[in-house]
Structures are given as structure tokens and as C-alpha cells.
Design an enzyme around this catalytic site. Structure first.
Site, PDB file in Angstrom:
ATOM      1  N   ASP A  35     -16.645 -63.259  11.699  1.00 56.87           N
ATOM      2  CA  ASP A  35     -16.246 -62.349  10.622  1.00 56.87           C
ATOM      3  C   ASP A  35     -14.792 -62.570  10.241  1.00 56.87           C
ATOM      4  OD1 ASP A  35     -18.605 -60.649  10.150  1.00 56.87           O
ATOM      5  OD2 ASP A  35     -18.327 -60.067  12.249  1.00 56.87           O
ATOM      6  N   ASP A 175     -26.555 -57.092   8.901  1.00 58.05           N
ATOM      7  CA  ASP A 175     -25.277 -57.120   9.612  1.00 58.05           C
ATOM      8  C   ASP A 175     -24.652 -55.729   9.615  1.00 58.05           C
ATOM      9  OD1 ASP A 175     -22.789 -57.703  10.634  1.00 58.05           O
ATOM     10  OD2 ASP A 175     -22.145 -58.966   8.959  1.00 58.05           O
TER      11      ASP A 175
HETATM   12  C1  DX5 Z   1     -18.539 -55.855   9.681  1.00 62.61           C
HETATM   13  C2  DX5 Z   1     -18.988 -57.203  10.189  1.00 62.61           C
HETATM   14  C3  DX5 Z   1     -20.080 -57.171  11.203  1.00 62.61           C
HETATM   15  C4  DX5 Z   1     -19.851 -56.308  12.399  1.00 62.61           C
HETATM   16  C5  DX5 Z   1     -21.000 -56.358  13.351  1.00 62.61           C
HETATM   17  O1  DX5 Z   1     -17.573 -56.061   8.736  1.00 62.61           O
HETATM   18  O2  DX5 Z   1     -19.435 -57.995   9.115  1.00 62.61           O
HETATM   19  O3  DX5 Z   1     -20.445 -58.506  11.562  1.00 62.61           O
HETATM   20  O4  DX5 Z   1     -18.679 -56.603  13.055  1.00 62.61           O
HETATM   21  O5  DX5 Z   1     -20.688 -55.538  14.441  1.00 62.61           O
HETATM   22  P1  DX5 Z   1     -21.611 -54.310  14.895  1.00 62.61           P
HETATM   23  O6  DX5 Z   1     -22.894 -54.923  15.384  1.00 62.61           O
HETATM   24  O7  DX5 Z   1     -20.811 -53.668  15.960  1.00 62.61           O
HETATM   25  O8  DX5 Z   1     -21.817 -53.438  13.701  1.00 62.61           O
HETATM   26 ZN    ZN Z   2     -20.417 -59.968   9.507  1.00 54.04          ZN
END
Ligand code: DX5
Ligand code: ZN
Length: 224
Positions: A35, A175
């Protein structure tokens, strides 16, 4: 259905990032979800191409780079040279999304278009036959550990129908806020690639992180 797990390192321990990647690779992850956040497109600042390049030397996972940055076209080539296998670009704020898609394809890499929870499918539906994957955000971008937004579920279903009607083979990635329970709901609606961050990395021990991946995999196996 060919389900894939994409651990997101956003909530990993950055002081031991190499081990954090190794543990999910060993547990049978398919992609590594990276990310990239610039504090402008979305709140929070994460990391840039040099982190991707460092991890590339230690992992054979498919590197799935999710760009949450303003004007992402400026950095596509940098992330590809750093080792990205797939790049996701958001529809929001990018009036020439088709051009960005072909900017990634020019390098022979996989490409994904992403939309936030409040963005309608019309923002990406005319790119279905141009892309490898469509990412439907199930939280607002910026942070790991947020609550899954259930209103995205009908959008997943509708997108799967649009893809089937075009006889296309396009992955649907979800996601944000994914636990086994949400993974099941998303899979039933038609998603097949699951980004999982804090459900894995909230655990201290490697065993617990691997068990978290196994939990998601077993849930998905039971759907088939
Ligand atoms: C949010 C990101 C995600 C997130 C996923 O901006 O794109 O990839 O970090 O983490 P969890 O599974 O904790 O929501
Ligand atoms: Zn993401």
C-alpha cells in the site's frame, strides 16, 4: 473458484519487514499487497519504491502495488523498476484512467483499477476488457484496521455479473477489514482476491500470523 490471498504489510512491523514478508510467503500467500499512500490522495504516509526494491530481493511473491497517490502516472515506471508485478491505480482523481492502464501494460505488467466504497462501478466498467483485476475498496483508503463496509457487497455482485456478461476473465479484489467472516461474504458475492492486513499482522508470533492465513484459506475452501 481460484481464490487468492494478498497480505497487506501496511500494519506489519516495519523494523522487521523482511521477516514479516517471509512469514506470509511461507504460509502460502499468493500476492504481497504493498500500500503506497502519499498523504494527499488518502490520509497517512507509507513507503515508496525503495522499500519495494529492498523486499524484492527476498521474496518470490507476486508484488501487487496499490497506489493511493495523487497523479500516479508519475511513479508507475519507478514502482515497476523496483519490482512490482502488478499495479493498481484508482479511478478517483484520474480523468485519463485508460491512459494510466496502458502506461502499466506498456511494461508488460499486470494492471488493476481501483474504486473507493462511494464510487460507482460506472467509473471502471468500460475498462473490464483492458485490465487483469478490479479492486473494490471495502474501507476508505488510508489505514489498516478499519471496519469492513457492508454496502460494497452488492457492488461486488454487480461487477461479477458485468464481467461474466462480457465473458472476460478478470479478478475481483477486495481490500479493507477482511476477516474470515467478510471473506466469505465477499466470495459469495463474486470476489476472488482477498487483501488481508491487520487480521494477520495484529498477531505477534509467526505461528499466529500463519494461522490467520490458514483461517481465511479454510473459510474459502469450504465455499467451493
Ligand atoms: C487501506 C489499504 C488496505 C489495508 C488493509 O488503505 O488499502 O490494504 O491496509 O488492511 P486491513 O486488512 O487491516 O483493513
Ligand atoms: Zn490496499
Amino acid at each position: 473458484m481460484n481464490y487468492k490471498i494478498a497480505p497487506s504489510i501496511l500494519n506489519a512491523d516495519f523494523s522487521i519487514l523482511r521477516q514479516e514478508v517471509e512469514v506470509v510467503e511461507y504460509a502460502g500467500a499468493d500476492f504481497l499487497h504493498l500500500d503506497v499512500i502519499d498523504g494527499l490522495f488518502a490520509p497517512n504516509i507509507s513507503f515508496g519504491p525503495s522499500v519495494v526494491e529492498s523486499l524484492r530481493k527476498h521474496s518470490n511473491l507476486i508484488f501487487d502495488v496499490h497506489l493511493m497517490i495523487q497523479d500516479p502516472g508519475r511513479y508507475i515506471s519507478d514502482f515497476i523498476h523496483a519490482g512490482a508485478d502488478m499495479i493498481s491505480v484508482h479511478a478517483e482523481g484520474n480523468p485519463h484512467l485508460h491512459r494510466l492502464v496502458y502506461q502499466v501494460k506498456y511494461y508488460g505488467k499486470k494492471v488493476c483499477v481501483a474504486i473507493n466504497p462511494a464510487t460507482p462501478l460506472t467509473a471502471v466498467q468500460h475498462l473490464i476488457t483492458d485490465v487483469d483485476m478490479i479492486l473494490l475498496m471495502t474501507v476508505n483508503p488510508g489505514f489498516g484496521g478499519q471496519q469492513f463496509i457492508h454496502n460494497v457487497l452488492p457492488k461486488i455482485k454487480e461487477l461479477r455479473e458485468l464481467i461474466m456478461n462480457k465473458n472476460a476473465s478478470v479478478d475481483i479484489q477486495v481490500d479493507g477489514g477482511i476477516t474470515p467472516e467478510e471473506a466469505k461474504l465477499c466470495a459469495e458475492a463474486g470476489a476472488n482476491v482477498f487483501v488481508v492486513g491487520s487480521y494477520i499482522y495484529k498477531h505477534e508470533s509467526s505461528e499466529d500470523k500463519q494461522k490467520a492465513i490458514a483461517d481465511i484459506k479454510n473459510t474459502l475452501k469450504a465455499i467451493d
